[in-house]
Design a protein around this motif. Structure first.
Motif, PDB file in Angstrom:
ATOM      1  N   VAL A  67      48.106  30.398  28.392  1.00 36.56           N
ATOM      2  CA  VAL A  67      47.831  31.835  28.540  1.00 36.56           C
ATOM      3  C   VAL A  67      46.341  32.146  28.396  1.00 36.56           C
ATOM      4  N   ARG A  68      45.598  31.248  27.746  1.00 41.50           N
ATOM      5  CA  ARG A  68      44.139  31.423  27.721  1.00 41.50           C
ATOM      6  C   ARG A  68      43.604  31.288  29.152  1.00 41.50           C
ATOM      7  N   ASP A  69      44.133  30.326  29.878  1.00 46.49           N
ATOM      8  CA  ASP A  69      43.733  30.168  31.282  1.00 46.49           C
ATOM      9  C   ASP A  69      44.117  31.391  32.123  1.00 46.49           C
ATOM     10  N   VAL A  70      45.311  31.919  31.875  1.00 51.08           N
ATOM     11  CA  VAL A  70      45.740  33.103  32.631  1.00 51.08           C
ATOM     12  C   VAL A  70      44.772  34.257  32.353  1.00 51.08           C
ATOM     13  N   ALA A  71      44.471  34.472  31.073  1.00 51.08           N
ATOM     14  CA  ALA A  71      43.568  35.561  30.691  1.00 51.08           C
ATOM     15  C   ALA A  71      42.176  35.372  31.285  1.00 51.08           C
ATOM     16  N   GLN A  72      41.688  34.140  31.260  1.00 52.84           N
ATOM     17  CA  GLN A  72      40.335  33.884  31.765  1.00 52.84           C
ATOM     18  C   GLN A  72      40.250  34.030  33.281  1.00 52.84           C
ATOM     19  N   ARG A  73      41.307  33.617  33.968  1.00 54.68           N
ATOM     20  CA  ARG A  73      41.273  33.764  35.429  1.00 54.68           C
ATOM     21  C   ARG A  73      41.327  35.242  35.808  1.00 54.68           C
ATOM     22  N   LEU A  74      42.125  36.010  35.046  1.00 56.38           N
ATOM     23  CA  LEU A  74      42.166  37.457  35.301  1.00 56.38           C
ATOM     24  C   LEU A  74      40.791  38.081  35.060  1.00 56.38           C
ATOM     25  N   ASP A  75      40.092  37.617  34.013  1.00 58.65           N
ATOM     26  CA  ASP A  75      38.733  38.112  33.750  1.00 58.65           C
ATOM     27  C   ASP A  75      37.805  37.810  34.925  1.00 58.65           C
ATOM     28  N   TYR A  76      38.016  36.650  35.532  1.00 62.64           N
ATOM     29  CA  TYR A  76      37.177  36.249  36.663  1.00 62.64           C
ATOM     30  C   TYR A  76      37.495  37.090  37.905  1.00 62.64           C
ATOM     31  N   LEU A  77      38.798  37.302  38.133  1.00 62.28           N
ATOM     32  CA  LEU A  77      39.216  38.044  39.334  1.00 62.28           C
ATOM     33  C   LEU A  77      38.905  39.538  39.209  1.00 62.28           C
ATOM     34  N   VAL A  78      38.921  40.023  37.982  1.00 64.34           N
ATOM     35  CA  VAL A  78      38.676  41.453  37.733  1.00 64.34           C
ATOM     36  C   VAL A  78      37.650  41.547  36.605  1.00 64.34           C
ATOM     37  N   PRO A  79      36.373  41.335  36.935  1.00 61.28           N
ATOM     38  CA  PRO A  79      35.347  41.236  35.895  1.00 61.28           C
ATOM     39  C   PRO A  79      35.117  42.558  35.165  1.00 61.28           C
ATOM     40  N   GLN A  80      34.691  42.425  33.913  1.00 65.81           N
ATOM     41  CA  GLN A  80      34.441  43.601  33.081  1.00 65.81           C
ATOM     42  C   GLN A  80      33.402  44.520  33.703  1.00 65.81           C
ATOM     43  N   ARG A  81      32.354  43.942  34.254  1.00 65.08           N
ATOM     44  CA  ARG A  81      31.321  44.754  34.902  1.00 65.08           C
ATOM     45  C   ARG A  81      31.592  44.785  36.397  1.00 65.08           C
ATOM     46  N   GLY A  82      31.594  45.952  36.942  1.00 61.51           N
ATOM     47  CA  GLY A  82      31.856  46.059  38.376  1.00 61.51           C
ATOM     48  C   GLY A  82      31.664  47.495  38.802  1.00 61.51           C
ATOM     49  N   ASP A  83      31.853  47.728  40.060  1.00 61.10           N
ATOM     50  CA  ASP A  83      31.608  49.046  40.634  1.00 61.10           C
ATOM     51  C   ASP A  83      32.920  49.850  40.600  1.00 61.10           C
ATOM     52  N   TYR A  84      33.326  50.277  39.403  1.00 61.07           N
ATOM     53  CA  TYR A  84      34.597  50.967  39.244  1.00 61.07           C
ATOM     54  C   TYR A  84      34.399  52.485  39.198  1.00 61.07           C
TER      55      TYR A  84
END
Lengths: 139, 139, 139
Positions: C57-74
């Protein structure tokens, strides 16, 4: 509890299980209710998508490969971290509706077992819940 | 079987259907149970997310566009492969809980029909399953 | 309506709630049916994945962070747009099957509450639906 035995033939494979699920609904005698599909594996999933043109699920599988590549900086050391991640993105359960003894699916919809770490022998669990007291639950 | 008729006005659109689903729950007379929502389309989906600020689902839609871009190397030749892929990522069913005749949603939660290949006329199927023998199922 | 109170300790956290959900199933007395899990939050989700090795689940969480990064044009201005997007990708409901009074999970499967905007106090709603008239629903 009805279950489907599934044999996948490659690493990633979307297998259309629609006729097999419908057969279980028919056997159950349930006319109206829901059909819960559950995949008891952590590197596989279930999805509903178009089954008229097989290129559709090939596109789904390929985009997932792109979004979660086989090679990457993963913690899990068994080499199948991408399969686990895809399982959480697609999901391990799907709830379908039953009316008149038939699965209520759109014209183009089919139910797919999604293999992400095959080839393997897999199982899909099916629970058919009647909403009418007269119907007998299949279990 | 209750269903909602939906008319979408653009290619990608998240339409808040919460009041319409609640209305069906109220009409059903079911006080306690579950409400299964199913989208019988392969280029649309259903999700639960914040409906207080409409910019939230705009962000969801835009990130999906980024992750699954309109132009790409897709096999499916109808031009809507991205819509199919998004449908599998978001999912075609959602199960909500009912208590006291009300959908149990969080303060900020709404139910959204997700159009990925509009504008079109669409349908959403709703199944309300009572858990108490006295309640009558709506079908 | 049974519910679990959850306390998360970091921004992103996958918390294994399997034993707590099984305990509610046992308390309900329901032997055969389904267990619907619903997360009434718009920046959290629920998923089923491997709980033997916590790195999964660490991998799941990290991949989600990569696909939907904290910084972005939201568009959403509260700073937690990525958490909302992840919630729609993973999903806010999951339906599990019950047989013999036990959740039907695969050998490696666990149920995870997915925090995407913690630390916070959270709630998970659980609905246990019996399929046999003799079983009493827990609500």
């Amino acid at each position: 509890m009805p279950r489907l035995a599934i044999r996948t033939g490659s690493k990633v494979e979307f297998q259309d299980i629609t006729p097999r699920v419908q057969e279980l609904v028919t056997l159950s005698g349930v006319k109206s209710g829901v059909c819960c599909i559950f995949v008891p594996h952590t590197t596989a999933a279930v999805t509903v998508n178009e089954h008229a043109d097989p290129s559709v699920v090939r596109d789904v599988a390929q985009r997932l490969d792109y979004l979660v590549p086989q090679r990457g900086d993963y913690c899990h050391l068994e080499g199948n971290a991408p399969a686990h991640i895809k399982a959480s993105l697609v999901g391990s359960s799907e709830t379908l509706l039953i009316d008149g003894g038939r699965l209520l699916l759109g014209t183009w919809q089919g139910i797919f077992f999604c293999e992400f770490d095959g080839p393997r022998s897999r199982t899909v669990l099916i629970k058919i819940m009647p909403d009418r007291p007269g119907d007998k639950p299949l279990s």
